[in-house]
Design an enzyme around this catalytic site. Structure first.
Site, short mmCIF file in Angstrom:
data_model
loop_
_atom_site.label_atom_id
_atom_site.label_comp_id
_atom_site.label_asym_id
_atom_site.label_seq_id
_atom_site.Cartn_x
_atom_site.Cartn_y
_atom_site.Cartn_z
N ASP A 1 38.92 25.78 35.94
CA ASP A 1 38.09 26.00 37.36
C ASP A 1 37.73 27.24 37.21
OD1 ASP A 1 37.77 24.67 40.05
OD2 ASP A 1 38.37 26.75 40.32
N TYR B 1 33.30 34.05 41.34
CA TYR B 1 34.62 34.73 40.70
C TYR B 1 34.08 35.70 39.65
CZ TYR B 1 36.96 30.40 42.45
OH TYR B 1 37.47 29.61 43.28
N LYS C 1 31.10 26.38 40.50
CA LYS C 1 30.57 26.32 41.78
C LYS C 1 29.59 27.09 42.23
CE LYS C 1 35.63 25.83 42.91
NZ LYS C 1 36.25 27.08 42.03
N HIS D 1 30.43 25.18 46.65
CA HIS D 1 31.78 25.85 47.01
C HIS D 1 32.09 25.62 48.62
CE1 HIS D 1 34.09 29.43 45.20
NE2 HIS D 1 34.92 28.66 45.99
P1 NDP Z 1 47.63 29.82 43.44
O1 NDP Z 1 48.65 29.09 44.52
O2 NDP Z 1 47.33 29.12 42.04
O3 NDP Z 1 48.44 31.05 43.03
C1 NDP Z 1 48.10 32.06 42.20
C2 NDP Z 1 49.15 33.20 42.11
O4 NDP Z 1 50.53 32.73 41.84
C3 NDP Z 1 48.73 34.27 41.11
O5 NDP Z 1 49.13 35.34 41.81
C4 NDP Z 1 49.65 34.13 40.02
O6 NDP Z 1 50.01 35.27 39.24
C5 NDP Z 1 50.94 33.39 40.68
N1 NDP Z 1 51.43 32.35 39.95
C6 NDP Z 1 51.06 31.55 38.97
N2 NDP Z 1 51.92 30.65 38.60
C7 NDP Z 1 53.09 30.92 38.78
C8 NDP Z 1 54.50 30.56 38.85
N3 NDP Z 1 54.87 29.58 38.17
N4 NDP Z 1 55.58 31.29 39.56
C9 NDP Z 1 55.07 32.14 40.43
N5 NDP Z 1 54.02 32.68 40.55
C10 NDP Z 1 53.11 32.13 39.73
O7 NDP Z 1 46.47 30.30 44.27
P2 NDP Z 1 44.75 30.35 44.01
O8 NDP Z 1 44.20 30.86 45.45
O9 NDP Z 1 44.54 31.46 42.65
O10 NDP Z 1 44.49 28.93 43.58
C11 NDP Z 1 44.24 28.53 42.49
C12 NDP Z 1 42.80 28.18 41.94
O11 NDP Z 1 42.07 27.30 42.84
C13 NDP Z 1 42.03 29.36 42.06
O12 NDP Z 1 42.19 30.53 41.05
C14 NDP Z 1 40.52 28.75 42.03
O13 NDP Z 1 40.33 28.41 40.71
C15 NDP Z 1 40.70 27.59 42.92
N6 NDP Z 1 40.15 28.23 44.38
C16 NDP Z 1 39.23 27.66 44.84
C17 NDP Z 1 38.97 27.85 46.16
C18 NDP Z 1 37.74 27.14 46.82
O14 NDP Z 1 37.32 27.55 47.79
N7 NDP Z 1 37.26 25.97 46.22
C19 NDP Z 1 39.63 28.75 47.04
C20 NDP Z 1 40.89 29.31 46.35
C21 NDP Z 1 41.22 29.20 45.15
P3 NDP Z 1 49.67 35.71 37.78
O15 NDP Z 1 48.22 35.22 37.52
O16 NDP Z 1 49.92 37.39 37.80
O17 NDP Z 1 50.83 35.01 36.82
#
Ligand code: NDP
Length: 300
Positions: free
Chosen positions: A46, A51, A80, A113
């Site tokens: 995604d 981004y 998006k 988006h």
């Molecule tokens: P998430 O809920 O996926 O959390 C991401 C965070 O969690 C990062 O800091 C990552 O750290 C950490 N993490 C990942 N796996 C673990 C684990 N197993 N244990 C502990 N911590 C963990 O949040 P996002 O907001 O990034 O949402 C996911 C995706 O959704 C986005 O990246 C994007 O692609 C999409 N999105 C879409 C939106 C929209 O408007 N359509 C809005 C927001 C998000 P690290 O990378 O350091 O491992």
């Protein structure tokens, strides 16, 4: 690991029920993360124009195709349309720009988006002197006509929406010639979105769950509940991590989580939630932890 299940869209195309999120996955990290994810069995990635990482993601994808790990057909790539390209005539060029960034001929899913527009131009976050974001009154029904044209031109296999509520979807469905196949919304322990998920299901719209882990360390200061005793106890019972319990909760709502990580061990950890089932009592216990607080910047 065993294969990741898929869900079939109303148009017959299939989407893997787990994807790699890439928001805030920056230069340097994201290319390696996407390659690691593909090696670990992910087939759904995604991204978004907003981004500013489509180029690196495209490089990773093309590298993995070139080295024979996967074919383009094995992969499901979402990007998006950003808020300042909502005018009908700007949608196809914006989609072509994303494809050029990715170095791909088509994406599998192109999403609007957000259901609102910003002032046109290159500034992705246009603000006035007081620091308020400059919106524009372009109707998302107009934007949708541009999205449909992207399908006609073969730029994307499917089109969908993100952050749309049930009223906006109802209005869109009345005039759409091609129905949206997917709504990408925030779904996690705090925001289970049961009503909107049910509504989408009734209208043959699949749901992708963003921020499925509640974005640990989010700037909104929302407690994602991964350290709550209920979650810790379930993690112990199933020999899983709190993150895997959260992903399973979201998945059992019928949605496809797209956890973001650039950490190889976590990218792997986030695939391992298909081999156990939370009971309805356990689902209820987690449901009770939800506060409705969102981590996304704009609440739809
Ligand atoms: P998430 O809920 O996926 O959390 C991401 C965070 O969690 C990062 O800091 C990552 O750290 C950490 N993490 C990942 N796996 C673990 C684990 N197993 N244990 C502990 N911590 C963990 O949040 P996002 O907001 O990034 O949402 C996911 C995706 O959704 C986005 O990246 C994007 O692609 C999409 N999105 C879409 C939106 C929209 O408007 N359509 C809005 C927001 C998000 P690290 O990378 O350091 O491992």
């Amino acid at each position: 690991m065993a294969g990741i299940p898929t869900i079939t869209f109303s148009n017959g195309h299939k989407m893997p029920m787990l994807g790699l999120g890439t928001y805030k996955s920056q230069m340097g990290d994201v290319k390696r993360a996407v390659k690691d994810a593909i090696d670990l069995g992910y087939r759904h990635i995604d991204t978004a124009f907003f981004y500013v990482n489509e180029k690196e993601i495209g490089e990773a994808i093309r590298d993995k195709i070139k080295d024979g790990s996967v074919t383009r057909e094995d992969l499901f790539i979402t990007t998006k349309l950003w808020n300042n390209f909502h005018k009908e005539e700007h949608v196809v060029p914006a989609c072509k720009q994303s494809l050029a960034n990715l170095g791909l001929d088509y994406v599998d899913l192109f999403l609007v988006h957000w259901p609102f527009a910003f002032k046109e131009g290159d500034d992705l976050w246009p603000t006035d002197a007081a620091g308020n974001v400059c919106e524009s009154n372009i109707d998302y029904l107009e934007t949708w006509r541009g999205m449909e044209e992207c399908v006609h031109q073969g730029l994307t296999r499917s089109i969908g929406i993100s952050n749309y509520n049930s009223e906006q979807i109802t209005r869109l469905l009345k005039s759409a010639k091609i129905a949206p196949v997917n709504n990408q919304i925030e779904v996690n322990i705090n925001v289970n979105q049961e009503k909107l998920i049910d509504f989408c299901k009734k209208h043959n719209i699949t749901v992708t769950a963003y921020s499925p882990l509640g974005q640990p360390g989010n700037s909104a200061g929302v407690d994602n509940k991964l350290n709550n005793p209920v979650i810790l106890q379930l993690a112990k019972k199933y020999n899983k991590t709190p993150a895997q319990i959260a992903l399973r909760y979201v998945y059992q709502h019928g949605t496809a989580p797209i956890p973001k990580s650039v950490t190889k061990s976590r990218i792997k950890e986030n695939t391992e939630f298909f081999d156990f089932t939370l009971t309805s009592d356990e689902m209820n216990a987690i449901r009770k932890l939800g506060t409705g607080e969102r981590v996304a910047f704009f609440a739809p």
